[in-house]
Design an enzyme around this catalytic site. Structure first.
Site, mmCIF file in Angstrom:
data_model
loop_
_atom_site.group_PDB
_atom_site.id
_atom_site.type_symbol
_atom_site.label_atom_id
_atom_site.label_comp_id
_atom_site.label_asym_id
_atom_site.label_seq_id
_atom_site.Cartn_x
_atom_site.Cartn_y
_atom_site.Cartn_z
ATOM 1 C CB SER A 95 83.571 17.334 14.773
ATOM 2 O OG SER A 95 83.167 16.900 16.037
ATOM 3 C CG ASP B 232 80.083 18.558 18.673
ATOM 4 O OD1 ASP B 232 78.889 18.232 18.585
ATOM 5 O OD2 ASP B 232 80.998 17.857 18.219
ATOM 6 C CG ASP C 184 79.003 17.279 14.208
ATOM 7 O OD1 ASP C 184 79.547 17.607 15.281
ATOM 8 O OD2 ASP C 184 79.240 16.196 13.644
ATOM 9 C CG ASP D 249 79.481 14.321 16.582
ATOM 10 O OD1 ASP D 249 79.866 15.329 17.218
ATOM 11 O OD2 ASP D 249 80.181 13.783 15.698
#
Length: 578
Positions: free
Chosen positions: A150, A303, A305, A307
């Site tokens: 993340s 961010d 990834d 999400d």
């Protein structure tokens, strides 16, 4: 810190077992250089496969993210899938982000699944986490995983596991998978040798299907058409968002999107930021500078990834300000419900979901619009659980949590910054179409539904001693809960670990109705809420503060905001949180 006999034994296992020469050489070098603290942290335990998967610092060692800890986790998951779906073709989807080693880790996982007779759909290149969730359901997979940490610093990587509904694993599968992973005693049990015929690359066809679903979320395309030149600055912070966010915005009709070029190339070293976290102003600075230069209308940042999304808007003085996660979740909820009502799309079955540490204004907005609101534990797997439970009976509109994650519509079952960027841009276009800014829309929203201000303190406690300190802090708060905080009596204690809510005025107890989780909440007489929660993925304990402040009119917003901020500071000072 001196190395214990247990740690010495673990190190010896790595030096004599089936580990590659490069790993063994790195361990020998650390021993030769007497890096005892480093070795102690790398070997004092096994990297925990938690309820969401693995996450840790990359490097050699049992407490590090590497091909062996990943391999044992993947083998354990494979064993569990083979037990659960006997006689079936088992399929998994795999994605990865832009972090260092992410492509290699994804390939290792694919190899191990294939070696266990499992069909693998591996994204041909980096993709956002929400697209992995979508792919699981689109391809009829029983499971899936994504290699990501993340928004953690560059030293970290991780491995998140999903089930057949596209959501992160929940009970009983989470604990059962953990048991299977822990049952693997040696890397010799891991099947690293792939069966290439079982590995299928996927890419553009999934992008097209996913983006079509994002486009369906649009409620007011006419406003976008009129405001197509809304000036948007977007940064993917060197992550996966570059693959889909610009396409999603263009598909909706936005023609004036400016990508921060210095942060557009995926790079696991995140060279322009200390931490690729859109919650932090320093990570947003390049986008903010570009927005000022262009006199933009909206800043979006995702961010690594993709999400989570952070946004910035201009306030009433023309200054760029960050909109926090609670404010963004509230704005999205306000827009989704009001726009659906105006478009005649509202139904009696509609509902929203938010988490116990998220602003209560989301519930207030839903109730004011006669829409059901459900509260869950922190984590989108719980939001997805409510969707799963109510599927076919009620209609999920959207949901979110304070940590910059939002899920709009149910085609993805995890937080999704791609669809959130699309709806946030539409929301800004609609506001501009009405002659005002998103900031003005936010102030109006608070004046209508009630003003809440939130704040988060995250205390990092690293290593073995840090983990013990966090446990001690929670134990102390349970054993001796404060009677007053900042001069306000504590009227209610909510312990989500025991599942009990105690009214301290009457001593009456009720149940939380939620699964057990290590969270404590203190409700003050004036309605303020303080939550204490150790992170499940990082060496941190988090304290969430939410206060409600009277706001009679939009003209009083600045004063109400200042008074609420002072109230939060008084709570922090009284609790001595540093």
């Amino acid at each position: 810190m001196a190395l214990t006999p247990d740690i010495h034994e673990k190190i010896n296992t790595w030096l004599t077992g089936s580990y590659d020469a490069e790993t063994q050489s790195a361990i020998r070098q650390m021993l030769a250089e007497n890096q005892e603290d480093f070795l102690s942290d790398a070997f004092y335990r096994n990297l925990e496969f938690g309820t969401g998967g693995l996450r840790g610092i990359m490097g050699p060692g049992s407490n590090r993210m590497n091909r062996y800890t990943l391999g044992m986790a993947t083998q354990g998951l494979s064993n569990y899938l083979l037990q659960n779906f006997p006689g079936q073709e088992i399929k998994v989807a795999i994605a990865h982000d832009s972090r260092n080693n992410s492509p290699e880790f994804a390939r290792i996982a694919a190899d191990i699944f294939s070696a266990n007779g499992i069909t693998v759909y591996l994204f041909e290149a980096l993709r956002p986490t929400p697209e992995l969730s979508f792919a699981i359901r689109q391809l009829g997979c029983q499971s899936g995983c994504v290699v990501t940490a993340s928004h953690n610093p560059k030293e970290y990587n991780g491995f998140k596991v999903y089930w057949n509904d596209g959501a992160q694993v929940v009970a009983p599968h989470d604990k059962n998978i953990i048991r299977e992973v822990e049952a693997i005693q040696s890397v010799s049990e891991v099947k690293f040798q792939p069966e290439p015929s079982r590995i299928h690359l996927i890419g553009a066809e999934l992008d097209t299907a996913y983006l079509a679903k994002v486009k369906e979320l649009s409620i007011n395309p006419a406003a976008i058409q009129r405001q197509h030149d809304l000036k948007i600055v977007y940064t993917p912070l060197h992550g996966t968002g570059i693959t889909l966010v610009p396409k999603a915005l263009a598909q909706l009709g936005f023609t004036n999107v400016h990508v921060v070029e210095a942060q557009a190339t995926p790079d696991g070293n995140f060279p322009t930021v200390q931490s690729p976290n859109p919650e932090e102003k320093v990570a947003m600075q390049m986008a903010l500078d570009q927005a000022k230069a262009l006199d933009a209308d909206l800043v979006l940042a995702t961010d690594p990834d993709s999400d989570r999304v952070g946004i910035a808007v201009k306030d009433n003085k023309g200054e760029w300000v960050l909109v926090n996660g609670n404010q963004t979740a509230a704005l999205l909820t306000h827009y989704l419900l009001s726009a659906r009502k105006q478009a005649g799309k509202m139904t009696e079955q509609d509902f929203i979901v938010y988490t116990i540490v998220t602003s209560e204004v989301l519930g207030d907005i839903a109730r004011a619009n006669n829409v059901k609101a459900y509260r869950t534990l922190t984590g989108f797997k719980y939001i997805a659980g409510i969707i799963r439970e109510l599927e076919g009976q009620q209609n999920y509109i959207g949901g979110g949590e304070e940590s910059y994650g939002y899920m709009i519509g149910s085609f993805v079952r995890d937080k999704d910054a791609i669809s959130a960027c699309a709806v946030l841009a539409e929301m800004a276009a609609v506001a501009k179409d009405h002659g005002h800014s998103l900031y003005e829309e936010m102030v109006h929203m608070y004046a209508t539904y009630g003003f809440y201000k939130e704040h988060l303190i995250s205390l990092t406690k690293k290593g073995q001693r840090g983990a013990e300190e966090i446990q001690e802090m929670m134990a102390g708060l349970r054993a001796n809960p404060p009677r007053t905080i900042a001069g306000q009596p504590v009227v209610e204690l909510r312990d989500y670990k025991t599942g009990r809510i105690r009214d301290l005025r009457t001593n009456l107890e009720t149940e939380t109705g939620l699964e057990s989780s290590n969270v404590l909440q203190f409700i003050l007489e004036d309605g303020s809420k303080i939550s204490a929660r150790p992170s499940g993925t990082e060496p941190k304990i988090k304290f969430y503060f939410s206060v409600r402040q009277p706001l009679a009119s939009v003209v009083d917003f600045d004063l109400a905001d200042r008074l609420a901020g002072e109230k939060i500071q008084a709570i922090i000072d009284d609790m001595q949180l540093k």
